[in-house]
Scaffold this motif. Structure first.
Motif, short mmCIF file in Angstrom:
data_model
loop_
_atom_site.label_atom_id
_atom_site.label_comp_id
_atom_site.label_asym_id
_atom_site.label_seq_id
_atom_site.Cartn_x
_atom_site.Cartn_y
_atom_site.Cartn_z
N VAL A 189 98.54 106.36 21.80
CA VAL A 189 99.53 106.35 22.88
C VAL A 189 100.41 105.12 22.74
O VAL A 189 99.96 104.06 22.31
N ASP A 190 101.67 105.27 23.07
CA ASP A 190 102.60 104.13 23.09
C ASP A 190 102.85 103.66 24.51
O ASP A 190 103.09 102.48 24.73
N VAL A 191 102.84 104.58 25.46
CA VAL A 191 103.11 104.25 26.86
C VAL A 191 102.01 104.83 27.73
O VAL A 191 101.66 106.00 27.61
N ALA A 192 101.48 104.00 28.62
CA ALA A 192 100.49 104.45 29.61
C ALA A 192 100.99 104.04 30.98
O ALA A 192 101.46 102.91 31.17
N ILE A 193 100.88 104.96 31.93
CA ILE A 193 101.35 104.70 33.28
C ILE A 193 100.23 105.11 34.23
O ILE A 193 99.70 106.21 34.13
N GLY A 194 99.87 104.21 35.14
CA GLY A 194 98.76 104.54 36.01
C GLY A 194 98.71 103.74 37.29
O GLY A 194 99.48 102.80 37.50
N THR A 195 97.76 104.12 38.14
CA THR A 195 97.51 103.41 39.39
C THR A 195 96.49 102.30 39.13
O THR A 195 95.70 102.39 38.19
N PRO A 196 96.51 101.25 39.94
CA PRO A 196 95.65 100.10 39.67
C PRO A 196 94.16 100.43 39.52
O PRO A 196 93.51 99.94 38.60
N ASN A 197 93.62 101.25 40.40
CA ASN A 197 92.19 101.53 40.35
C ASN A 197 91.79 102.21 39.06
O ASN A 197 90.82 101.82 38.39
N ARG A 198 92.55 103.24 38.66
CA ARG A 198 92.20 103.97 37.44
C ARG A 198 92.43 103.11 36.20
O ARG A 198 91.62 103.11 35.28
N VAL A 199 93.51 102.36 36.17
CA VAL A 199 93.78 101.47 35.04
C VAL A 199 92.66 100.43 34.92
O VAL A 199 92.15 100.18 33.82
N LEU A 200 92.25 99.85 36.04
CA LEU A 200 91.18 98.86 36.02
C LEU A 200 89.88 99.44 35.48
O LEU A 200 89.21 98.83 34.64
N ARG A 201 89.51 100.62 35.94
CA ARG A 201 88.27 101.25 35.46
C ARG A 201 88.31 101.52 33.97
O ARG A 201 87.35 101.26 33.25
N LEU A 202 89.44 102.02 33.49
CA LEU A 202 89.56 102.33 32.06
C LEU A 202 89.58 101.06 31.21
O LEU A 202 89.05 101.05 30.09
N LEU A 203 90.18 100.00 31.72
CA LEU A 203 90.17 98.72 31.01
C LEU A 203 88.75 98.14 30.96
O LEU A 203 88.28 97.71 29.91
N ARG A 204 88.08 98.15 32.09
CA ARG A 204 86.72 97.59 32.15
C ARG A 204 85.74 98.37 31.28
O ARG A 204 84.83 97.80 30.69
N ASP A 205 85.93 99.69 31.22
CA ASP A 205 85.04 100.53 30.40
C ASP A 205 85.39 100.48 28.91
O ASP A 205 84.67 101.04 28.09
N GLY A 206 86.53 99.86 28.58
CA GLY A 206 86.92 99.72 27.18
C GLY A 206 87.66 100.91 26.60
O GLY A 206 87.93 100.96 25.40
#
Length: 199
Positions: free
Chosen positions: A125-142
């Protein structure tokens, strides 16, 4: 609803953390340092009055420099954080022309996190767009990676109640957790070169 320059200025004040946290349960403002060196300033500033402002900003960021990291699965060049799923969908439609790859939609309404994890694991992916909660979960989970990031944009779009992402109780703490727990530590890695932008 359109981008509002006053909202962007207010958001900059909020992100400067002068008085962002009024409740004792919120993180301490001093624990989330933000300096001018963290901010993205393009060599050619897109016009705020242009309907293609966001498109131009993302395209400019993606065209600057070459990243050292080649892993592209789950690793966007531009990450935009919005207040709502509806705004995410609006921006996805707008930014599909910036990249040949799919634009990742990262929110919880009608989309299971496992489906998003699979999409990030299997596709570049080149561009990702999301809401804070979902972005945070995906970042924390790696599953969402920061190794290719060039731009992290905080969307200043106002909802019907004239609120932006830092004004809302259900988005503010996750937004600041993204910075404090993930992006700030990553910004100290010399291999990473992303910048923040309020838009």
């Amino acid at each position: 609803m359109a981008r509002n320059t006053d909202a962007a200025d207010d958001l900059q004040d909020d992100f400067d953390l002068d008085d962002s946290f009024s409740e004792s349960s919120e993180p301490d403002a001093q624990s989330i340092p933000l300096t001018p060196s963290h901010m993205y300033v393009p060599s050619t500033e897109p016009s705020l009055d242009s309907p293609s402002y966001i498109h131009d900003l993302v395209q400019t960021a993606m065209s600057t420099g070459k990243g050292k990291n080649k892993v592209m699965h789950g690793a966007p060049q531009a990450l935009i954080i919005c207040s709502s799923a509806l705004r995410v969908v609006e921006l996805v439609k707008m930014l599909r022309v910036v990249t040949k790859r799919p634009v990742a939609k990262l929110f919880s309404r009608h989309i299971k996190i496992d489906a998003q994890k699979k999409m990030l694991k299997e596709g570049a992916v080149d561009v990702a767009i999301g809401t804070p909660n979902r972005v945070l979960r995906l970042l924390r989970d790696g599953d969402l990676k920061v190794n290719r990031l060039k731009l992290v944009a905080i969307d200043c779009w106002q909802d019907d109640k004239m609120r932006v992402v830092v004004d809302m109780d259900d988005t503010r703490s996750d937004l600041f957790a993204i910075w404090r727990d993930v992006l700030l530590p990553a910004s100290k890695n010399p291999d990473y070169s992303f910048k923040l932008r309020l838009m």
